[in-house]
Scaffold this motif. Structure first.
Motif, PDB file in Angstrom:
ATOM      1  N   CYS A 107      27.777  47.665  29.300  1.00  0.00           N
ATOM      2  CA  CYS A 107      28.086  46.313  30.231  1.00  0.00           C
ATOM      3  C   CYS A 107      29.108  45.662  29.895  1.00  0.00           C
ATOM      4  O   CYS A 107      29.610  45.724  28.531  1.00  0.00           O
ATOM      5  N   ARG A 108      29.445  44.671  30.751  1.00  0.00           N
ATOM      6  CA  ARG A 108      30.433  43.432  30.417  1.00  0.00           C
ATOM      7  C   ARG A 108      29.748  42.299  29.846  1.00  0.00           C
ATOM      8  O   ARG A 108      28.479  41.837  30.448  1.00  0.00           O
ATOM      9  N   ILE A 109      30.465  41.675  29.140  1.00  0.00           N
ATOM     10  CA  ILE A 109      29.956  40.305  28.687  1.00  0.00           C
ATOM     11  C   ILE A 109      30.995  39.175  29.286  1.00  0.00           C
ATOM     12  O   ILE A 109      32.008  39.345  28.865  1.00  0.00           O
ATOM     13  N   THR A 110      30.720  38.406  30.251  1.00  0.00           N
ATOM     14  CA  THR A 110      31.647  37.455  30.687  1.00  0.00           C
ATOM     15  C   THR A 110      31.302  35.897  30.099  1.00  0.00           C
ATOM     16  O   THR A 110      30.134  35.600  30.055  1.00  0.00           O
ATOM     17  N   LEU A 111      32.139  35.436  29.509  1.00  0.00           N
ATOM     18  CA  LEU A 111      32.331  33.886  29.086  1.00  0.00           C
ATOM     19  C   LEU A 111      32.527  32.943  30.149  1.00  0.00           C
ATOM     20  O   LEU A 111      33.560  32.834  30.835  1.00  0.00           O
ATOM     21  N   ARG A 112      31.432  31.909  30.412  1.00  0.00           N
ATOM     22  CA  ARG A 112      31.839  30.778  31.331  1.00  0.00           C
ATOM     23  C   ARG A 112      31.774  29.563  30.436  1.00  0.00           C
ATOM     24  O   ARG A 112      30.688  29.056  29.779  1.00  0.00           O
ATOM     25  N   PRO A 113      33.004  28.855  30.721  1.00  0.00           N
ATOM     26  CA  PRO A 113      33.022  27.523  30.030  1.00  0.00           C
ATOM     27  C   PRO A 113      32.015  26.505  30.450  1.00  0.00           C
ATOM     28  O   PRO A 113      32.112  25.844  31.644  1.00  0.00           O
TER      29      PRO A 113
ATOM     30  N   ASP B 122      41.409  40.906  27.413  1.00  0.00           N
ATOM     31  CA  ASP B 122      41.355  40.190  28.474  1.00  0.00           C
ATOM     32  C   ASP B 122      40.386  38.946  28.795  1.00  0.00           C
ATOM     33  O   ASP B 122      39.927  38.712  29.830  1.00  0.00           O
ATOM     34  N   GLY B 123      39.808  38.398  27.571  1.00  0.00           N
ATOM     35  CA  GLY B 123      38.847  37.312  27.886  1.00  0.00           C
ATOM     36  C   GLY B 123      37.390  37.917  27.954  1.00  0.00           C
ATOM     37  O   GLY B 123      36.836  37.084  28.229  1.00  0.00           O
TER      38      GLY B 123
ATOM     39  N   GLU C 287      37.626  29.924  23.675  1.00  0.00           N
ATOM     40  CA  GLU C 287      38.414  30.708  22.552  1.00  0.00           C
ATOM     41  C   GLU C 287      37.674  30.768  21.164  1.00  0.00           C
ATOM     42  O   GLU C 287      37.747  31.747  20.531  1.00  0.00           O
ATOM     43  N   ALA C 288      36.694  29.776  21.084  1.00  0.00           N
ATOM     44  CA  ALA C 288      36.061  29.876  19.621  1.00  0.00           C
ATOM     45  C   ALA C 288      34.991  30.779  19.914  1.00  0.00           C
ATOM     46  O   ALA C 288      34.803  31.559  18.925  1.00  0.00           O
ATOM     47  N   THR C 289      34.429  31.119  21.140  1.00  0.00           N
ATOM     48  CA  THR C 289      33.393  32.323  21.152  1.00  0.00           C
ATOM     49  C   THR C 289      33.885  33.568  20.896  1.00  0.00           C
ATOM     50  O   THR C 289      33.292  34.457  20.346  1.00  0.00           O
TER      51      THR C 289
END
Length: 229
Positions: free
Chosen positions: A194-200, A186-187, A169-171
């Motif tokens: 391209c897509r950027i997907t965030l991984r905790p 949608d996160g 959420e901070a990112t």
């Protein structure tokens, strides 16, 4: 905003080039960076994005990429976006609350054929966001075109970059400040190409930053692995 390139730091450039060519990639020499101890080679895709293979010829303890290499080994270390107007993007990001972004800063490279390239960069203080890279000399001089963008393994471009972050959420809040609220849905962060997907991954040894890359492949199927990543 488009993805410009993904940075992969390597211990030995010649060995990395050989590994990528063996994996079916076309690799072209990049050159050296004045004022730094770095050299690179490029894997350029038809969509215009590229992989930068970069190595150090001497220790550079003041540089984060060198710190990651020396402590954690080779692999993905950073990525960059291509702004149309870097000063405008930086100013807008500051207005939206991204106070710790700095730049533009001058940069450049000398190709093996002696052609000198110039660009500007801007960077946020945390590494869950990419840096900006805007050309001063024509981009075609920095990012070659033509047959070098075709690869025997069928790779066409970078479809997705996964980024390890401490707090999703901070990112996401920093991304909204960086590019505007419309860039996040949608996160995920959605760029033009391209897509950027965030991984905790709060305990990741290498810290925040790109942790995986997915390539678009001819025919829409298949998977191409990046050597050493």
């Amino acid at each position: 905003m488009r993805l410009d390139h993904v940075v992969i730091v390597v211990a030995q450039l010649d060995a990395a080039v050989a590994a990528y060519r063996a994996a079916g990639f076309t690799v072209v020499p990049g050159g050296s960076h004045p004022g730094r101890s770095t050299r690179n080679a490029l894997v350029v895709f038809e969509d215009g994005a590229y992989l930068e293979l970069i190595t150090y010829d001497a220790p550079s303890p003041q540089e984060r990429w060198w710190q990651v290499l020396s402590h954690h080994g080779t692999g993905l270390v950073d990525f960059a976006l291509l702004p149309q107007d870097i000063e405008a993007v930086v100013a807008a990001a500051r207005q939206r609350g991204l106070a710790r972004i700095t730049g533009p800063h001058p940069g450049g490279r000398v190709r093996p054929d002696g052609v000198q390239l110039a660009w500007q960069t801007a960077r946020q203080a945390t590494h869950d966001l990419p840096f900006l890279c805007a050309d001063v000399t024509p981009r075609a001089l920095r990012v070659p075109e033509g047959e070098v963008r075709r690869h025997a393994n069928g790779a066409l471009g970078i479809a997705e970059v996964a980024v390890a972050v401490r707090d999703v959420e901070a990112t996401l809040a920093r991304w909204r400040a960086f590019l505007g609220a419309e860039a996040v849905a949608d996160g995920q962060v959605r760029l033009a190409d391209c897509r950027i997907t965030l991984r905790p991954e709060p305990q990741r040894a290498r810290g925040e930053g790109p942790c995986a890359v997915s390539l678009a492949v001819a025919g829409g199927s298949g998977k191409v692995e990046l050597p050493g990543c």
